[in-house]
Design an enzyme around this catalytic site. Structure first.
Site, mmCIF file in Angstrom:
data_model
loop_
_atom_site.group_PDB
_atom_site.id
_atom_site.type_symbol
_atom_site.label_atom_id
_atom_site.label_comp_id
_atom_site.label_asym_id
_atom_site.label_seq_id
_atom_site.Cartn_x
_atom_site.Cartn_y
_atom_site.Cartn_z
ATOM 1 N N TYR A 4 94.838 31.398 41.710
ATOM 2 C CA TYR A 4 95.699 31.600 40.565
ATOM 3 C C TYR A 4 97.185 31.623 40.941
ATOM 4 O O TYR A 4 97.568 32.229 41.943
ATOM 5 C CB TYR A 4 95.318 32.927 39.883
ATOM 6 C CG TYR A 4 95.857 33.007 38.494
ATOM 7 C CD1 TYR A 4 95.510 32.038 37.570
ATOM 8 C CD2 TYR A 4 96.723 34.011 38.129
ATOM 9 C CE1 TYR A 4 96.016 32.095 36.302
ATOM 10 C CE2 TYR A 4 97.223 34.069 36.853
ATOM 11 C CZ TYR A 4 96.868 33.106 35.944
ATOM 12 O OH TYR A 4 97.376 33.151 34.684
ATOM 13 N N GLU A 18 90.263 36.097 31.236
ATOM 14 C CA GLU A 18 91.469 35.583 30.581
ATOM 15 C C GLU A 18 91.604 34.064 30.704
ATOM 16 O O GLU A 18 91.975 33.381 29.775
ATOM 17 C CB GLU A 18 92.709 36.273 31.158
ATOM 18 C CG GLU A 18 92.791 37.733 30.740
ATOM 19 C CD GLU A 18 94.007 38.427 31.325
ATOM 20 O OE1 GLU A 18 95.098 37.824 31.285
ATOM 21 O OE2 GLU A 18 93.879 39.573 31.816
ATOM 22 N N ASP A 28 95.318 44.846 35.480
ATOM 23 C CA ASP A 28 96.682 45.362 35.397
ATOM 24 C C ASP A 28 96.890 45.848 33.966
ATOM 25 O O ASP A 28 95.978 45.798 33.142
ATOM 26 C CB ASP A 28 97.715 44.310 35.813
ATOM 27 C CG ASP A 28 97.596 43.024 35.017
ATOM 28 O OD1 ASP A 28 96.998 43.036 33.921
ATOM 29 O OD2 ASP A 28 98.097 41.983 35.482
ATOM 30 N N ARG A 66 99.919 32.640 39.086
ATOM 31 C CA ARG A 66 100.830 33.685 38.587
ATOM 32 C C ARG A 66 100.410 35.022 39.187
ATOM 33 O O ARG A 66 99.565 35.723 38.651
ATOM 34 C CB ARG A 66 100.794 33.726 37.058
ATOM 35 C CG ARG A 66 101.466 32.505 36.427
ATOM 36 C CD ARG A 66 101.543 32.611 34.927
ATOM 37 N NE ARG A 66 100.304 32.200 34.303
ATOM 38 C CZ ARG A 66 100.065 30.997 33.801
ATOM 39 N NH1 ARG A 66 101.006 30.073 33.864
ATOM 40 N NH2 ARG A 66 98.912 30.709 33.257
ATOM 41 N N HIS A 98 95.596 39.819 41.284
ATOM 42 C CA HIS A 98 95.106 38.572 41.875
ATOM 43 C C HIS A 98 95.344 38.570 43.378
ATOM 44 O O HIS A 98 95.929 39.479 43.922
ATOM 45 C CB HIS A 98 95.830 37.376 41.253
ATOM 46 C CG HIS A 98 95.777 37.357 39.765
ATOM 47 N ND1 HIS A 98 94.728 36.822 39.064
ATOM 48 C CD2 HIS A 98 96.637 37.824 38.832
ATOM 49 C CE1 HIS A 98 94.935 36.964 37.771
ATOM 50 N NE2 HIS A 98 96.090 37.571 37.594
ATOM 51 N N GLU A 110 98.544 44.684 31.420
ATOM 52 C CA GLU A 110 98.344 43.710 30.352
ATOM 53 C C GLU A 110 96.857 43.389 30.196
ATOM 54 O O GLU A 110 96.353 43.266 29.082
ATOM 55 C CB GLU A 110 99.144 42.436 30.648
ATOM 56 C CG GLU A 110 100.651 42.625 30.745
ATOM 57 C CD GLU A 110 101.306 43.105 29.447
ATOM 58 O OE1 GLU A 110 100.848 42.704 28.358
ATOM 59 O OE2 GLU A 110 102.270 43.895 29.531
ATOM 60 N N ASP A 145 92.096 40.804 33.621
ATOM 61 C CA ASP A 145 92.769 41.147 34.883
ATOM 62 C C ASP A 145 92.968 42.651 35.040
ATOM 63 O O ASP A 145 93.094 43.383 34.059
ATOM 64 C CB ASP A 145 94.147 40.469 34.948
ATOM 65 C CG ASP A 145 94.031 38.961 34.999
ATOM 66 O OD1 ASP A 145 92.908 38.466 35.255
ATOM 67 O OD2 ASP A 145 95.052 38.282 34.776
#
Length: 784
Positions: free
Chosen positions: A292, A12, A87, A294, A337, A89, A85
């Site tokens: 990271y 991403e 998750d 976020r 993350h 999303e 990632d």
DNA sequence: CAGTGAGCGAGCTTCCGCTTGACTT
């Protein structure tokens, strides 16, 4: 020799891509897709409600370039690996990539890793899986539900609010506004209760034999009479230590940073806004300084733990190491993350001062979380009063071993600080039966306080506790609710309040009254009248969506979809069918909302005075608008005033504008408040009033110098004027520029120095040039 | 730049989450 085509690995974030490419070496080309590459179309919500909520996805304009590049690369490459990632999303992004790149989700290799380290990545390469369609469906359900709520509810507001520009509602933002609105009302409804707190001051010798003073707390009294009687009863008393209790205590370090805790600490310790913190963290991430930014995980990689231990040992010594594994409180944390930490524990950055301070905060927090507990000793001494049954109590704290406090001390929000913590301090060594020389005793009146208003950061904390919003949306949500005019960030001046002190000294009790400042707040979130009215409306007709647990409840259903226990379109249908009914009946039945409140009657005309929302914001109105002969009079509320709390007197004050102060140079000087705040109108020109001037009090003598000064300042800014063509050459904050009518044109660099020498022809040529090649703007998103 | 406040209707707005840019009239 024929070379095999490289494999294409898609992640991403571009910063991640760079790091991973180095780790994987020759066989892989690593590219990033910059987050989501497709979204719901905008027309008809992008959802075919009648066809099992079938979504229509499009590639947004600003993603076309990335998608095109990935398409051509994927054709040339060997195998495509999806490493978005881990998750909901991220899984959906992988699926959208399959769809767009023409890959089969049943066979395309999907890998995940929680940390960007060589072993983690190499291990994941050996265990590829395929796209998890259940998880993808949970994301689609999330996306579709949010679209439905936002795109059905917002139009209801457009129809029912008198003020209708840019209004919006949504699962996250509307609840965020509700939190702010309810706190405001709690504060407005709060009645402070006062108590008299007794404090006595004694002397004793400290370890070095020096006389020091310390204080002891006594009983609290609810009335001044009770406190006075107590002080009187202590006249001439002897004070003896009756008991000493020593208790060990410890403090443990906080978990390493997540997005939300970083935003909170940067706000408390450095005074950064939530968005400022994120901009600075992004820079640190892109330059490879931190992991990271976020994330909602407090996990640290094994390699990071090793490095932290080494650093602690080198800097503080081995006795300061205490290895800890932190667990996420919130089960919904999606652990894609690591926690936010320095990538390498080398303690230096070459960044600007603000970034450096943020980096140091992250560094210290990371180090501290693997350090030993701080050990304390709490001493409480009871003190007997010879004339009286009451006791006094003195307490103090001694730090025996600093542990993690050597590196880092977490700050607290105002609302979380207990009274005990406020009065820390040291006690001199005391012994039982020791008689204490008395200095003085005070009973001070103290008022209970309402909870403080939210800061940006404490709102983030609250949202996270409720499970509302994600690390990537905290900052944007806060800016949305401010942009929509539901919430404002501002300071509030305190008001003076009297409090009483009773004082016992030299065997005499005296009384005095002092002044304190109360209720002052800095950079806090206040609801506007618009925010209050919209919140009330939504709560009345859509109480389920406004419920603090709404998100938590639907998250459970998303989880069931993710586990394959529920069909996503069945879940959406169960939500949509009753919701759509509510929307329709609200449009049909709900009255237009104005938040109207009656204040009283105008003394001179006898007409009714009301406050309400108007088309352009909150206002006061004298008289009825149904009266055809006499139009009502209107006045706008100041932005610190509210429909809910304004008094009749303050409302009537607002009608004192516009004021004619008198004449200057033969024309009227008028004061008024307009679209852009208070101003002076004089000779068809306008001059803004600075904050320090009160438009209701300013005099002609104060106003005329402002006119003269502003004229001079304008003169100063003017380089040249071409009267006939109405073109001006002006000096601005970004250098000299041309102004024609309402439009401004930037001068090319080479013409800036000798701007004063430009001829009319040259100026016209520049205008044409700029018109032909307009400066690039951020492209507006087109409707899908 | 500095108005307004009723209602109508055109045409528009709007959500949350995932990522960075390119930019200041």
């Amino acid at each position: 020799m024929l070379r095999m085509a490289k494999n294409l690995l898609i992640v991403e974030s571009p910063a991640k891509a760079k790091t991973i490419e180095k780790i994987l070496g020759e066989d892989f080309e690593v590219k990033s897709c910059y987050g989501h590459i497709r979204d719901l179309a905008k027309g008809d919500m992008g959802i075919d409600v009648k066809n099992k909520y079938k979504p229509t996805y499009i590639v947004p304009e600003d993603k076309e370039k990335v998608v095109k590049e990935l398409k051509s690369l994927s054709k040339k490459s060997g195998e495509v690996w999806l490493a978005t990632d881990e998750d909901r999303e991220g899984e959906a992004i992988s699926w959208h990539l399959c769809e767009v790149l023409g890959l089969d989700p049943k066979t395309t290799k999907r890998i995940v890793f929680h940390e960007i380290t060589k072993p983690a990545i190499q291990a994941s390469i050996t265990h590829p899986r395929t796209v998890d369609m259940n998880l993808v469906n949970a994301q689609q359900a999330r996306r579709i539900l949010d679209r439905i709520v936002g795109f059905e509810l917002s139009p209801v507001l457009w129809r029912k609010m008198s003020m209708k520009n840019n209004l919006s509602a949504g699962r996250v933002q509307s609840v965020a506004v509700r939190i702010i609105a309810e706190r405001e009302r709690e504060i407005n409804a709060f009645t402070p209760v006062s108590t008299f707190r007794v404090e006595a001051v004694f002397t004793a010798r400290d370890i070095s034999g020096k006389n020091v003073t310390f204080s002891a707390e006594g009983k609290k009294f609810s009335s001044p009479e009770g406190a006075e009687a107590f002080l009187n009863s202590c006249i001439g008393a002897k004070y003896t230590v009756s008991d000493i209790v020593v208790k060990p205590a410890k403090k443990t370090p906080p978990a390493p940073f997540t997005t939300s805790t970083l935003q909170q600490e940067a706000s408390r310790k450095l005074g950064y806004s939530v968005s400022r913190t994120m901009v600075l963290a992004q820079k640190l991430y892109e330059s490879g300084k931190i992991t990271y930014m976020r994330t909602d995980s407090v996990n640290l990689s094994e390699t990071a733990m090793e490095e932290i231990k080494k650093q602690i040992s080198a800097q503080y010594g081995k006795q300061y190491i205490q290895v800890r594994k932190f667990k996420n409180k919130n089960e919904s944390a999606q652990e894609a993350h690591e926690a936010i930490r320095p990538t390498y524990m080398e303690h230096s950055t070459s960044e600007d001062a603000d970034s450096r301070r943020l980096y140091e905060l992250i560094w210290k927090r990371t180090i501290a979380c693997q350090m030993a507990d701080a050990e304390l000793e709490k001493t409480t001494a009871k003190i007997q009063i010879s004339t009286n049954k009451e006791e006094l109590s003195a307490s103090g704290e001694v730090l025996k071993f600093d542990g993690f406090l050597k590196a880092y001390m977490e700050d607290k929000d105002d609302e979380d600080i207990t009274e005990e913590e406020q009065q820390e301090g040291m006690l001199p060594p005391l012994a039982v039966n020791q008689v204490l020389p008395f200095q003085e005793m005070k009973a001070t009146e103290r008022f209970s306080r309402p909870l403080p208003r939210y800061t940006e950061a404490s709102l983030v904390k609250k949202l996270e506790e409720l499970g509302i919003g994600r690390p990537s949306t905290y900052a944007p949500t806060i800016s949305t609710i401010q942009k929509r005019g539901y919430v404002e960030k501002r300071d509030k001046e305190g008001v003076k309040r009297e409090f009483r002190i009773l004082h016992l000294k030299n065997d005499q009790v005296t009384k005095q009254t002092e002044l304190e400042n109360t209720g002052a707040e800095k950079s806090k979130l206040f609801p506007t009248d618009l925010g209050l009215v919209v919140t009330d409306f939504l709560k009345l007709y859509f109480d389920d969506i406004m419920d603090y647990n709404f998100t938590a409840r639907i998250e459970e259903e998303f989880d069931e979809v993710a586990q394959g226990k529920m069909q996503w379109n069945k879940m959406i249908d169960d939500f949509y069918t009753p919701f759509k009914k509510d929307v329709e009946s609200t449009i049909e039945n709900a009255e237009r909302i104005s938040g109207e409140r009656e204040l009283g009657f105008d003394a001179t005309t006898g007409k009714k005075v009301i406050v309400r929302m108007g088309r352009y914001g909150p206002m006061v109105q004298i008289g009825d608008s149904s009266n055809e002969e006499e139009k009502p009079r209107f006045a706008k509320l100041k932005n610190t005033q509210s429909i809910e709390t304004i008094s009749f007197e303050d409302a009537m004050e607002l009608f004192r504008l516009p004021r004619v102060l008198g004449q200057f140079e033969g024309s009227d000087v008028v004061i008024n408040i307009g679209r852009f705040g208070p101003y002076i109108a004089h000779d068809k020109k306008f001059y803004s009033l600075a904050k320090e001037f009160d438009p209701y009090a300013i005099s002609l003598e104060e106003a005329t110098p402002i006119i003269v000064e502003k004229r001079a300042a304008k003169e100063e800014r003017t380089i040249k004027v071409f009267e006939k063509e109405k073109i001006q050459l002006l000096r601005g904050p970004y250098g000299p520029y041309i102004k024609q009518g309402l439009r401004n044109y930037k001068l090319p660099k080479e013409k800036q120095e000798n701007a004063a020498d430009l001829t009319l022809e040259e100026v016209k040529a520049i205008i044409e040039e700029v018109k032909a090649n307009p400066p690039k703007r951020i492209p507006k998103r087109k409707k899908g």
